[in-house]
Design an enzyme around this catalytic site. Structure first.
Site, mmCIF file in Angstrom:
data_model
loop_
_atom_site.group_PDB
_atom_site.id
_atom_site.type_symbol
_atom_site.label_atom_id
_atom_site.label_comp_id
_atom_site.label_asym_id
_atom_site.label_seq_id
_atom_site.Cartn_x
_atom_site.Cartn_y
_atom_site.Cartn_z
ATOM 1 N N TYR A 154 0.841 -1.200 0.000
ATOM 2 C CA TYR A 154 0.000 0.000 0.000
ATOM 3 C C TYR A 154 0.877 1.252 0.000
ATOM 4 C CZ TYR A 154 -3.526 3.388 1.536
ATOM 5 O OH TYR A 154 -4.359 4.470 1.641
ATOM 6 N N LYS A 158 1.072 4.224 -2.898
ATOM 7 C CA LYS A 158 0.766 5.622 -2.604
ATOM 8 C C LYS A 158 1.973 6.529 -2.830
ATOM 9 C CE LYS A 158 -3.543 5.091 -1.816
ATOM 10 N NZ LYS A 158 -4.514 5.662 -2.771
#
Length: 246
Positions: A154, A158
């Site tokens: 994740y 990002k």
């Protein structure tokens, strides 16, 4: 209200930050396209709520699928007109040890969080370039800035959102298109609903303002970047995080 009624497309808009953003833009007179993938009931309920305020549309598309994205953008154009603002909000997350992640899980997260943004940007840009105007706002995360243990994939996606935002802003600036990024801190959303009360309390204590954020807090930041008040801002990462990361 401006003479021309602007249109915003918000991906992943059926709940959380996307929903709050759709509500805010509708209250400001925008035509709102509510994208969803699986949450059909929530998306249509939101459209029903917003329809007295503005023309609105719920449209299903998996942003990781280019053909679905192209069809979505065409439908928005046909129903609401040219897209003036694109908000790349759709995303998925998973907490696990890095050594426990499968290649399929890693790839799926990049497909949605990064490639989905790629598809949506490419789909709307011909229209924005033709208009010599447009706003693209990408949702990253504080973990894209600092990284997070047990959220390596994740965090990587990002961070990629941030890199793409900065590069695309430079490329599109001459066409009058602004590209910015919002990197929220800990926010009270379904994505963080897996956290227990003790963890939430610890996160509050680690935040100088002593609380976690709300979807409405992030929606306000997104709307600012879409407004004329931000007409000289592009390629920037704004992180509403209560001081969690400075």
């Amino acid at each position: 209200m401006n003479q021309k009624q602007h249109t915003v497309l918000i991906t992943g808009a059926s709940r959380g930050i996307g929903k709050a953003t759709a509500q805010l833009f509708a209250s400001k007179g925008y035509q709102v396209a509510v994208n969803y993938h699986q949450s059909a009931q929530e998306a249509h309920q939101l459209v029903e709520e917003l329809s007295p305020l503005c023309p609105t549309l719920a449209i299903k598309a998996d942003v990781s699928d280019r053909s679905q994205v192209d069809a979505m953008v065409k439908e928005v154009h046909n129903q609401l007109g040219p897209i003036d603002v694109l908000i790349n909000n759709a995303g998925i997350a998973k907490q696990a040890l890095f050594t426990d992640f499968t290649l399929e899980q890693w790839q799926r997260m990049f497909d949605v969080n990064v490639t989905g943004m790629f598809h949506c940007c490419q789909a709307v840009l011909p229209g924005m370039i033709h208009q010599k105007a447009g706003k693209i706002i990408n949702l990253s995360s504080v973990w894209g800035i600092t990284g997070a243990s047990c959220e390596v994939p994740y965090s990587a996606t990002k961070a990629a959102v941030i890199g793409m935002t900065k590069a695309l802003a430079k490329e599109l600036g001459p066409s009058g298109i602004q590209v910015n990024c919002v990197a929220p801190g800990v926010i009270d959303t379904d994505m963080n609903g897996m956290l227990d009360d003790n963890t939430i309390q610890c996160l509050k204590e680690e935040t100088p303002l002593g609380t976690i954020g709300t979807p409405e807090d992030i929606a306000q930041t997104i709307f600012f970047l879409a407004s004329d008040n931000a007409k000289f801002i592009t390629g920037q990462v704004i992180s509403p995080n209560g001081g969690f990361v400075i």
